[in-house]
Design an enzyme around this catalytic site. Structure first.
Site, PDB file in Angstrom:
ATOM      1  N   SER A  65     -20.720   2.898  -0.191  1.00 27.23           N
ATOM      2  CA  SER A  65     -19.427   3.528  -0.514  1.00 27.23           C
ATOM      3  C   SER A  65     -19.101   4.662   0.450  1.00 27.23           C
ATOM      4  O   SER A  65     -18.126   5.380   0.257  1.00 27.23           O
ATOM      5  CB  SER A  65     -19.456   4.063  -1.950  1.00 27.23           C
ATOM      6  N   SER A 121      19.144   0.451  11.710  1.00 28.81           N
ATOM      7  CA  SER A 121      18.774  -0.958  11.657  1.00 28.81           C
ATOM      8  C   SER A 121      18.536  -1.459  13.071  1.00 28.81           C
ATOM      9  O   SER A 121      19.092  -0.923  14.035  1.00 28.81           O
ATOM     10  CB  SER A 121      19.914  -1.736  11.008  1.00 28.81           C
ATOM     11  N   ASN A 136      19.824   3.896   6.583  1.00 27.98           N
ATOM     12  CA  ASN A 136      19.140   3.417   5.373  1.00 27.98           C
ATOM     13  C   ASN A 136      18.231   4.472   4.747  1.00 27.98           C
ATOM     14  O   ASN A 136      17.537   5.187   5.468  1.00 27.98           O
ATOM     15  CB  ASN A 136      18.292   2.184   5.716  1.00 27.98           C
ATOM     16  N   GLU A 156      13.278   4.424  -0.710  1.00 32.07           N
ATOM     17  CA  GLU A 156      12.868   3.055  -1.061  1.00 32.07           C
ATOM     18  C   GLU A 156      11.347   2.915  -1.060  1.00 32.07           C
ATOM     19  O   GLU A 156      10.763   2.269  -1.928  1.00 32.07           O
ATOM     20  CB  GLU A 156      13.478   2.056  -0.069  1.00 32.07           C
ATOM     21  N   GLN A 184     -18.536   2.731  -9.202  1.00 30.14           N
ATOM     22  CA  GLN A 184     -18.269   3.149  -7.832  1.00 30.14           C
ATOM     23  C   GLN A 184     -16.814   2.827  -7.442  1.00 30.14           C
ATOM     24  O   GLN A 184     -16.254   3.453  -6.546  1.00 30.14           O
ATOM     25  CB  GLN A 184     -19.251   2.440  -6.889  1.00 30.14           C
ATOM     26  N   LYS A 192     -13.514   5.507  -7.348  1.00 31.66           N
ATOM     27  CA  LYS A 192     -13.056   6.424  -6.312  1.00 31.66           C
ATOM     28  C   LYS A 192     -11.915   5.893  -5.451  1.00 31.66           C
ATOM     29  O   LYS A 192     -10.940   6.597  -5.216  1.00 31.66           O
ATOM     30  CB  LYS A 192     -14.251   6.852  -5.445  1.00 31.66           C
TER      31      LYS A 192
HETATM   32  N1  ARG Z   1     -22.142   5.689  -4.821  1.00 32.75           N
HETATM   33  C1  ARG Z   1     -22.399   5.691  -6.231  1.00 32.75           C
HETATM   34  C2  ARG Z   1     -21.068   5.747  -6.972  1.00 32.75           C
HETATM   35  O1  ARG Z   1     -20.116   6.062  -6.371  1.00 32.75           O
HETATM   36  C3  ARG Z   1     -23.219   6.863  -6.619  1.00 32.75           C
HETATM   37  C4  ARG Z   1     -24.005   6.696  -7.868  1.00 32.75           C
HETATM   38  C5  ARG Z   1     -25.094   5.753  -7.678  1.00 32.75           C
HETATM   39  N2  ARG Z   1     -25.951   5.698  -8.790  1.00 32.75           N
HETATM   40  C6  ARG Z   1     -26.787   4.654  -8.952  1.00 32.75           C
HETATM   41  N3  ARG Z   1     -27.529   4.674  -9.985  1.00 32.75           N
HETATM   42  N4  ARG Z   1     -26.797   3.677  -8.090  1.00 32.75           N
HETATM   43  O2  ARG Z   1     -20.979   5.457  -8.139  1.00 32.75           O
END
Ligand code: ARG
Length: 456
Positions: free
Chosen positions: A23, A277, A285, A290, A322, A325
């Site tokens: 992530s 345009s 526009n 929009e 995860q 986010k």
């Molecule tokens: N990158 C993970 C998230 O955003 C962090 C938490 C990970 N925890 C775990 N037990 N793998 O959720």
């Protein structure tokens, strides 16, 4: 790079699995919050005697160095890291050795990520609130300039009753003020520290959760460790609040788009916030409005994605989470971008009072006032309503307005009509005589302006 958990495993993970799992390309945004949380965690560990002063000193200096190096661009995020938490911990250990390995005592990534996201969203929420207040201020300036500007108020997008442009604009101030309070409300509920919940069950170490919470500006600690790591209600609440902001912006956008069309021409947007345009040389526009209207769908989608992600998840942490986010980052970034473009667009928008007035003259928007004229002179409202309806029907056929019907003719509909009816149905009188609280009347609008000012 060897995994932190390599001891338990017999072979390395698949490269594609690693990429899928990682992530860092979106949670690296939270580096500041992660470092801040770690500093306070380490400081607490030192105070309760889990870390020595010396180790704490190294950790603190190491984290400070990492923060500075990220900010200066010297330290780049390693996209092979699983997430921002692992990246910073690994970097710390690389820099300070064994002391770095002690930081994660009495903590888990589960409470760490829950903490980081709350800290991050608290900052972002205040940025949204600041932008909302700026938007309210520029709408207010426009309202103040247009307290005498008469326009048709609409229902069903049909001309309904005369209002002032100020009154119409102030309706949006009320919406955005509610948005501010909705976000603040969510922040208040979110503002409890989950750190110290650890993986899910708390810890055997004598930690001081309150100390960390206080240092990080929380109002307290979460009361149940399972809930502390599983709760994402604050994401839902904030995304719902941001979706509502977008809904308001989208309604406003729709009106601006209509108003700047040749059919209305109630306003003219500044060249800087419009586009031409590629083929039609005459075009101007309202693309910004929009796009804001269009982006509303994404922000609704972010809320839906989070609600659906959480639905059916067993307690406590699951990797599904995860996904929280990207949704909430997209939601808050979109709303910030839209507010940021809306502020100067509204600030530079020019009202065209003549066109609003001309539109107000057509459409019989003073018909209610004519019925009220009879009612105030003893005619039951339903009877008055019917009489005026008949006059309007006749005007429509003849292509004239209510003030063009001569008094002798009015008399044929009701003996009660007198010369003063014309003043009563003038657009200015219609506005002036609206005396109820919150109405479009001049005094009420002055009160609304004062109210909005007091709230800023
Ligand atoms: N990158 C993970 C998230 O955003 C962090 C938490 C990970 N925890 C775990 N037990 N793998 O959720």
């Amino acid at each position: 790079m060897e995994k932190m958990w390599a001891g338990r495993f017999e072979k390395a993970s698949d490269k594609m699995a690693d990429d899928f799992n990682s992530s860092i390309h979106f949670d690296s945004k939270m580096y500041k919050q992660d470092i801040r949380g770690s500093m306070e965690h380490a400081s607490m560990l030192c105070k309760v005697g889990i870390l020595t002063e010396e180790d704490f000193g190294k950790i603190f200096a190491g984290l400070t160095g990492i923060l500075n190096d990220i900010e200066s661009g010297e330290l780049a995020f390693d996209m092979n890291a699983e997430d921002i938490h692992m990246f910073i911990e690994a970097e710390l250990t690389k820099r300070i050795g064994d002391a770095g390995k002690k930081l994660h005592t009495a903590r888990s990534r589960n409470d760490q990520v829950a903490l980081d996201l709350r800290l991050y969203m608290r900052d972002e929420s205040f940025e949204v609130i600041t932008l909302l207040k700026q938007l309210i201020s520029v709408i207010l300036v426009q309202a103040k300039k247009n307290t005498q500007t008469i326009m048709p108020g609409y229902t069903h997008l049909q001309r309904a009753q005369p209002i002032t442009f100020a009154h119409h604009l102030l309706a949006y101030c009320m919406m955005f003020l509610r948005d501010v309070s909705r976000i603040l409300d969510a922040v208040l509920r979110m503002n409890y520290s989950p750190l110290g919940s650890c993986a899910l069950a708390g810890t055997t170490y004598p930690t001081d959760r309150d100390m960390v919470a206080e240092a990080l500006g929380f109002d307290g600690v979460t009361m149940n460790s399972i809930d502390g790591v599983s709760d994402r209600d604050y994401c839902i609440e904030l995304e719902a609040a941001f979706a509502t902001v977008m809904m308001h912006l989208s309604r406003f956008s729709e009106e601006i788009i209509l108003w700047s069309s040749w059919e209305f021409k109630f306003v003219e947007l500044d060249d800087a916030y419009t586009t031409g345009s590629s083929i039609m040389p005459q075009k101007k526009n309202p693309d910004m409005a929009e796009l804001v209207r269009g982006k509303t769908g994404r922000v609704y989608g972010d809320l839906m994605a989070t609600l659906t992600m959480l639905k059916g998840l067993p307690l406590a942490y699951n990797k599904d989470m995860q996904e929280d986010k990207e949704a909430i980052f997209d939601s808050v970034e979109t709303v910030k971008k839209c507010l940021s473009i809306f502020i100067p667009m509204i600030e530079t928008m020019k009202a065209i009072p003549e066109n609003m007035y001309a539109a107000s003259k057509k459409g019989f928007i003073n018909a209610t006032d004519l019925a009220d004229y009879l009612t105030k002179r003893g005619v039951p409202f339903r009877t008055a309503y019917k009489i005026v309806g008949t006059v309007v029907g006749k005007c429509v056929k003849e292509g004239i307005t209510l003030d063009e019907v001569p008094l002798e003719e009015y008399k044929q509909y009701s003996e009660i009509f007198e010369e003063d009816l014309y003043d009563e149905i003038s657009l200015e009188t219609c506005i002036r005589k609206r005396i109820s609280k919150g109405s479009t009347g001049y005094d009420s609008v002055a009160e609304e302006i004062a109210y909005v000012e007091s709230q800023l």
